[in-house]
Design a protein around this motif. Structure first.
Motif, mmCIF file in Angstrom:
data_model
loop_
_atom_site.group_PDB
_atom_site.id
_atom_site.type_symbol
_atom_site.label_atom_id
_atom_site.label_comp_id
_atom_site.label_asym_id
_atom_site.label_seq_id
_atom_site.Cartn_x
_atom_site.Cartn_y
_atom_site.Cartn_z
ATOM 1 N N GLN A 152 0.860 -1.177 0.000
ATOM 2 C CA GLN A 152 0.000 0.000 0.000
ATOM 3 C C GLN A 152 0.899 1.231 0.000
ATOM 4 O OE1 GLN A 152 -3.111 -0.151 2.922
ATOM 5 N NE2 GLN A 152 -3.831 -2.146 2.239
ATOM 6 N N ASP A 153 1.279 1.651 -1.214
ATOM 7 C CA ASP A 153 2.260 2.735 -1.346
ATOM 8 C C ASP A 153 1.695 3.930 -2.103
ATOM 9 O OD1 ASP A 153 2.076 1.370 -3.692
ATOM 10 O OD2 ASP A 153 4.177 0.779 -3.797
ATOM 11 N N GLY A 154 0.367 4.024 -2.208
ATOM 12 C CA GLY A 154 -0.254 5.207 -2.800
ATOM 13 C C GLY A 154 -0.129 5.239 -4.315
ATOM 14 N N ASN A 155 -0.718 6.268 -4.922
ATOM 15 C CA ASN A 155 -0.619 6.444 -6.371
ATOM 16 C C ASN A 155 0.783 6.944 -6.723
ATOM 17 O OD1 ASN A 155 -3.279 5.768 -6.281
ATOM 18 N ND2 ASN A 155 -4.065 7.803 -6.757
ATOM 19 N N ARG A 156 1.334 6.408 -7.815
ATOM 20 C CA ARG A 156 2.704 6.737 -8.177
ATOM 21 C C ARG A 156 2.786 7.095 -9.653
ATOM 22 N NH1 ARG A 156 2.002 2.553 -6.068
ATOM 23 N NH2 ARG A 156 2.689 1.183 -7.724
ATOM 24 N N GLY A 157 3.826 7.867 -9.981
ATOM 25 C CA GLY A 157 4.037 8.287 -11.362
ATOM 26 C C GLY A 157 5.209 7.550 -11.986
ATOM 27 N N SER A 158 5.060 7.206 -13.261
ATOM 28 C CA SER A 158 6.147 6.612 -14.038
ATOM 29 C C SER A 158 6.156 7.272 -15.408
ATOM 30 C CB SER A 158 5.950 5.100 -14.211
ATOM 31 O OG SER A 158 6.010 4.420 -12.984
ATOM 32 N N ARG A 159 7.211 6.988 -16.159
ATOM 33 C CA ARG A 159 7.199 7.446 -17.550
ATOM 34 C C ARG A 159 7.786 6.367 -18.443
ATOM 35 N NH1 ARG A 159 11.090 12.320 -16.511
ATOM 36 N NH2 ARG A 159 13.096 11.306 -16.226
ATOM 37 N N ILE A 160 7.290 6.339 -19.674
ATOM 38 C CA ILE A 160 7.786 5.420 -20.699
ATOM 39 C C ILE A 160 8.545 6.259 -21.720
ATOM 40 C CG2 ILE A 160 7.147 3.744 -22.470
ATOM 41 C CD1 ILE A 160 4.540 3.263 -20.871
ATOM 42 N N SER A 161 9.792 5.877 -21.976
ATOM 43 C CA SER A 161 10.639 6.608 -22.920
ATOM 44 C C SER A 161 10.932 5.731 -24.132
ATOM 45 C CB SER A 161 11.960 7.019 -22.263
ATOM 46 O OG SER A 161 11.717 7.772 -21.095
ATOM 47 N N ALA A 162 11.167 6.377 -25.257
ATOM 48 C CA ALA A 162 11.511 5.672 -26.495
ATOM 49 C C ALA A 162 12.708 6.351 -27.127
ATOM 50 C CB ALA A 162 10.329 5.679 -27.467
ATOM 51 N N GLU A 163 13.593 5.537 -27.697
ATOM 52 C CA GLU A 163 14.774 6.093 -28.356
ATOM 53 C C GLU A 163 15.085 5.264 -29.601
ATOM 54 O OE1 GLU A 163 19.387 7.188 -27.250
ATOM 55 O OE2 GLU A 163 17.919 6.957 -25.647
ATOM 56 N N PRO A 164 15.267 5.922 -30.763
ATOM 57 C CA PRO A 164 15.616 5.168 -31.973
ATOM 58 C C PRO A 164 16.948 4.436 -31.791
ATOM 59 C CG PRO A 164 14.937 7.415 -32.518
ATOM 60 C CD PRO A 164 15.095 7.365 -31.037
ATOM 61 N N VAL A 165 16.986 3.176 -32.238
ATOM 62 C CA VAL A 165 18.191 2.343 -32.108
ATOM 63 C C VAL A 165 19.015 2.444 -33.388
ATOM 64 C CG1 VAL A 165 19.068 0.010 -31.739
ATOM 65 C CG2 VAL A 165 16.974 0.750 -30.579
ATOM 66 N N ALA A 166 20.203 3.047 -33.287
ATOM 67 C CA ALA A 166 21.174 3.130 -34.382
ATOM 68 C C ALA A 166 20.519 3.363 -35.735
ATOM 69 C CB ALA A 166 22.026 1.848 -34.427
ATOM 70 N N PRO A 167 19.739 4.448 -35.886
ATOM 71 C CA PRO A 167 19.077 4.659 -37.181
ATOM 72 C C PRO A 167 20.082 5.015 -38.269
ATOM 73 C CG PRO A 167 18.749 6.548 -35.744
ATOM 74 C CD PRO A 167 19.469 5.519 -34.935
ATOM 75 N N ARG A 168 19.882 4.451 -39.456
ATOM 76 C CA ARG A 168 20.747 4.790 -40.588
ATOM 77 C C ARG A 168 20.316 6.118 -41.209
ATOM 78 N NH1 ARG A 168 21.476 -0.322 -44.422
ATOM 79 N NH2 ARG A 168 22.787 1.215 -45.421
ATOM 80 N N ASP A 169 19.046 6.456 -41.049
ATOM 81 C CA ASP A 169 18.528 7.700 -41.594
ATOM 82 C C ASP A 169 18.964 8.857 -40.687
ATOM 83 O OD1 ASP A 169 17.089 9.799 -42.611
ATOM 84 O OD2 ASP A 169 15.242 8.660 -42.886
ATOM 85 N N LEU A 170 19.676 9.841 -41.250
ATOM 86 C CA LEU A 170 20.195 10.971 -40.479
ATOM 87 C C LEU A 170 19.088 11.722 -39.741
ATOM 88 C CD1 LEU A 170 22.806 12.430 -42.985
ATOM 89 C CD2 LEU A 170 23.298 11.438 -40.750
ATOM 90 N N LEU A 171 17.910 11.748 -40.344
ATOM 91 C CA LEU A 171 16.800 12.493 -39.756
ATOM 92 C C LEU A 171 16.469 12.009 -38.349
ATOM 93 C CD1 LEU A 171 14.742 14.706 -40.514
ATOM 94 C CD2 LEU A 171 13.241 12.901 -41.370
#
Length: 297
Positions: free
Chosen positions: A198-217
């Motif tokens: 019983q630890d109350g309401n909590r905040g998290s976040r989900i992050s995303a990062e492109p993996v070794a993209p060949r496209d410079l963009l």
């Protein structure tokens, strides 16, 4: 005089010769004589402030600008503003008309989640609003995103599982024809970790990062995080202690003095059960059993 011509400019993404472009389309006034259009491209640099990216004068009812990673980058919100005027009389022009802001990059739908510790899976859609280009000749026509979670307000030294769990650590965005819903889509499911605390309401976040993209963009681009609120739910408790006194989830109490291996608990909805082993721990006067082992699946 200044008049509104209802040009209705709108931005759509497009691949032109394998490179990502944005196209601003607008309706020519009818039955007006032939006109010229002044198209101003801009990007949102801070709330309420725009930077000019490109301007051109054209007789066509559309204008292109390239997402080159320098003037226009992923993560930008882009606008096109169109003004019409007759040839030879540029001082007689229409009122400038703005397009809606076009966000170029990765969108998460929904943008934030509120979930409970009830074991339910929640679908998170990962959407690219720009087309996926193919920089090479091989099967490199995809963008792979590495997904991670972080518990907010909790020290990394605190033991225990993360507050949210993902069904996959990576998703692949594969090129599709661009439509109103986007140019590439993938899904992942998010579940709140049931931590029996019983630890109350909590905040998290989900992050995303492109993996070794060949496209410079894509190389210098990090999508916006998804904020997740985990709502705490009261959890049930049951006990087996000493020579075993047992208290069930609903508070029923009894004793079990037998020797052997017993099923203490089994879930009706998922693959979860607990077994207990009891050995003789009594003397000559009374037969008593004690907990000596437990196994949980």
């Amino acid at each position: 005089k200044l008049t509104s011509l209802a040009l209705q400019p709108a931005i759509t993404p497009e691949l032109v010769q394998g490179r990502v472009h944005l196209k601003c389309s607008y309706r020519p006034p009818s039955p007006e004589p032939p006109v010229q259009y002044r198209v101003l491209w801009s990007r949102l640099s801070s709330p309420g402030k725009r930077d000019r990216v490109h301007q051109e004068t054209t007789p066509r009812s559309f204008s292109y600008v390239e997402m080159d990673g320098a003037n226009l980058r992923l993560g930008d919100t882009v606008f096109c503003t169109v003004t019409a005027f007759r040839r030879g009389t540029p001082e007689q022009q229409s009122l400038p008309e703005d397009s809606k802001g076009f966000y170029a990059g990765i969108k998460f739908l929904p943008e934030s989640l509120e979930i409970a510790e009830d074991g339910k899976e929640h679908v998170l859609t990962v959407l690219s609003t720009v087309p996926i280009a193919c920089p090479g000749q091989d099967d490199s026509c995809k963008i792979t995103l590495q997904l991670s979670t972080e518990d907010l307000g909790k020290s990394s030294q605190v033991p225990g599982p993360p507050d949210v769990a993902l069904s996959a650590c990576q998703v692949d965005l594969l090129p599709e024809p661009c439509s109103g819903s986007g140019c590439a889509v993938a899904t992942v499911t998010v579940t709140a970790t049931t931590d029996f605390a019983q630890d109350g309401n909590r905040g998290s976040r989900i992050s995303a990062e492109p993996v070794a993209p060949r496209d410079l963009l894509w190389r210098a681009y990090t999508p916006r995080d998804v904020k997740v609120t985990v709502r705490d739910l009261p959890t049930g408790n049951c006990y087996s202690f000493t020579d075993p006194h047992i208290i069930t989830f609903d508070g029923w109490r009894y004793d079990n003095y037998k020797i052997g291996t017993f099923l203490l608990c089994r879930s009706a909805s998922r693959a979860f059960e607990v077994h207990v082993r009891q050995w003789d721990c009594g003397g000559h006067r009374s037969a008593t059993a004690c907990n000596c082992g437990v196994a949980a699946q």
